[in-house]
Design an enzyme around this catalytic site. Sequence first.
Site, PDB file in Angstrom:
ATOM      1  N   TYR A 147       0.865  -1.187   0.000  1.00  0.00           N
ATOM      2  CA  TYR A 147       0.000   0.000   0.000  1.00  0.00           C
ATOM      3  C   TYR A 147       0.894   1.227   0.000  1.00  0.00           C
ATOM      4  CZ  TYR A 147      -3.548   3.375   1.592  1.00  0.00           C
ATOM      5  OH  TYR A 147      -4.397   4.464   1.689  1.00  0.00           O
ATOM      6  N   ASP A 242       9.411   2.892  -0.553  1.00  0.00           N
ATOM      7  CA  ASP A 242       8.365   3.572   0.209  1.00  0.00           C
ATOM      8  C   ASP A 242       8.603   3.279   1.692  1.00  0.00           C
ATOM      9  OD1 ASP A 242       4.698   3.591   0.233  1.00  0.00           O
ATOM     10  OD2 ASP A 242       6.206   4.537   1.500  1.00  0.00           O
ATOM     11  N   LYS A 270       4.546   9.822   8.402  1.00  0.00           N
ATOM     12  CA  LYS A 270       4.346   9.334   9.766  1.00  0.00           C
ATOM     13  C   LYS A 270       5.345   9.923  10.773  1.00  0.00           C
ATOM     14  CE  LYS A 270       2.238   5.123   7.921  1.00  0.00           C
ATOM     15  NZ  LYS A 270       0.826   5.107   8.362  1.00  0.00           N
TER      16      LYS A 270
HETATM   17  P1  KE4 Z   1      -0.732   8.595   4.334  1.00  0.00           P
HETATM   18  O1  KE4 Z   1      -1.275   9.292   3.091  1.00  0.00           O
HETATM   19  O2  KE4 Z   1      -1.789   7.775   5.052  1.00  0.00           O
HETATM   20  O3  KE4 Z   1       0.003   9.573   5.271  1.00  0.00           O
HETATM   21  O4  KE4 Z   1       0.401   7.574   3.870  1.00  0.00           O
HETATM   22  C1  KE4 Z   1       0.102   6.635   2.874  1.00  0.00           C
HETATM   23  C2  KE4 Z   1       1.050   5.454   3.003  1.00  0.00           C
HETATM   24  C3  KE4 Z   1       2.097   5.351   2.113  1.00  0.00           C
HETATM   25  N1  KE4 Z   1       2.975   4.325   2.196  1.00  0.00           N
HETATM   26  C4  KE4 Z   1       2.866   3.378   3.159  1.00  0.00           C
HETATM   27  C5  KE4 Z   1       3.860   2.262   3.210  1.00  0.00           C
HETATM   28  C6  KE4 Z   1       1.808   3.442   4.102  1.00  0.00           C
HETATM   29  O5  KE4 Z   1       1.694   2.476   5.049  1.00  0.00           O
HETATM   30  C7  KE4 Z   1       0.887   4.501   4.028  1.00  0.00           C
HETATM   31  C8  KE4 Z   1      -0.285   4.625   4.979  1.00  0.00           C
HETATM   32  N2  KE4 Z   1      -0.381   3.625   6.002  1.00  0.00           N
HETATM   33  C9  KE4 Z   1      -1.725   3.333   6.448  1.00  0.00           C
HETATM   34  C10 KE4 Z   1      -1.673   2.202   7.482  1.00  0.00           C
HETATM   35  N3  KE4 Z   1      -0.932   1.088   7.060  1.00  0.00           N
HETATM   36  C11 KE4 Z   1      -2.367   4.567   7.019  1.00  0.00           C
HETATM   37  C12 KE4 Z   1      -3.605   4.315   7.830  1.00  0.00           C
HETATM   38  C13 KE4 Z   1      -4.809   4.928   7.154  1.00  0.00           C
HETATM   39  O6  KE4 Z   1      -4.912   4.817   5.902  1.00  0.00           O
HETATM   40  O7  KE4 Z   1      -5.656   5.478   7.908  1.00  0.00           O
END
Ligand code: KE4
Length: 431
Positions: A147, A242, A270
């Site tokens: 993801y 990533d 994060k």
């Molecule tokens: P954000 O747009 O949520 O800040 O980041 C996207 C993203 C990009 N790359 C990786 C490897 C990620 O894990 C994420 C977002 N992680 C999820 C949980 N695994 C965020 C939780 C959510 O979507 O509320």
Amino acid sequence: MQNFNIEKSTLLYSESIKYISGGVNSPARAFRSVGGNPIFIKRAKGSKIYSEDGIEFIDYVCSWGPMILGHAHPRIVKTLKNIIEDGTSFGAPTDIETKLASLIVKMVPSIEKVRMVNSGTEATMSAVRLARGFTGREKIVKFCGCYHGHGDSFLIKAGSGALTLGVPDSQGITKGTASDTIVANFNDIDSVKTVIKGIENQVAAVIVEPIAGNMGVILPENGFLESLSKLTEDNGIILIFDEVITGFRVSKGGAQQLYNIMPDLTTLGKIIGGGLPVGAYGGRTEIMDYIAPDGPVYQAGTLSGNPLAMHAGYETLLALSEEGFYEKLEEKSKMLEEDISENSEKLGIKIQYNRVGSMATLFFSENRVKDFTSATNSDIEKFKNYYHLMLKMGIYLPPSRFESTFISSAHSEEDIETTVKANYEALNLLK
Ligand code: KE4
């Protein structure tokens, strides 16, 4: 089990669903795959979160990764209190942006220049656009179950909430966009060679979570990342790590330092915001100079480099740079893994505990979980029951088997012992 009365959360949820899609501002927070309604949180401190119902939980979500220092860390609170009266956003460069950028450049081996954005999604979207602009190519390769946020190019066989909700392929993505995203299998370098065979010179980038966190935690098999690095280098393809989860999580320099691999671009998020909205992407100067205003790849953002977020991120990175930070985190993370593994052996419940540093996932599976297939074959019913048993014992886990748990420096040995006891009771009831 403490008196587990979540009436207040239930009432608040009945209100939120009137005004917010699904009652939540991110589907990962919905309890759809485990059943029941989300718990509404009132406040948090250190390793604990407190629900609107007055229930205390030991928190292993840590806001999905950012809170590596624990909640409301004194350094972060003090910093934000000190600066808030100076204004919150100027839309002009500030010194703190340079300070954080220079610290990221110093700490992340492959990053020579960086651009701040407001989320991990913005970081990955921008990194892919940059790779396409720099190479003049259009295709990208991602891995099934990984993801990278909710950018159109990534919502094909996506992990995290998309996989949890059973929509790894989102609606609303045009055929054109989808046709430029090629999907391979994590930990299977031959699948990458196969999917790009004959079109190598059309592929702009391969984007990968160097340690998968969004199928649950899946470690890179020996040689996988090295082979990916060689394959992309041999074909003039940009390798994007990533590290939105792994950056500053698994070591000071992230997964690329842990495995000694140099990607061409890295995405972050994060932890670098200390709990405020931040993302970043960075890499070699020759690539990063392709971004506006110096270069032809456009990317912008009203609140990018926001001073509050920059200060929170800067203080966070300073704190985790201190001597012994990761060693102490490793001790507690290892203790939890060993004691939970001992519980499962004693009780004869087969689990797989996949861990790198302070990110880990417990899978209910007889077999090693090393890729998307083995992750999705894990026992969902057992996970659902385990989830609610742990919740009722005051242990707050991510409401999905396709997510990582996180430990912060604020988690105490007592927290770990309490968690291990709850784990034993829960596994015993699952027998
Ligand atoms: P954000 O747009 O949520 O800040 O980041 C996207 C993203 C990009 N790359 C990786 C490897 C990620 O894990 C994420 C977002 N992680 C999820 C949980 N695994 C965020 C939780 C959510 O979507 O509320």
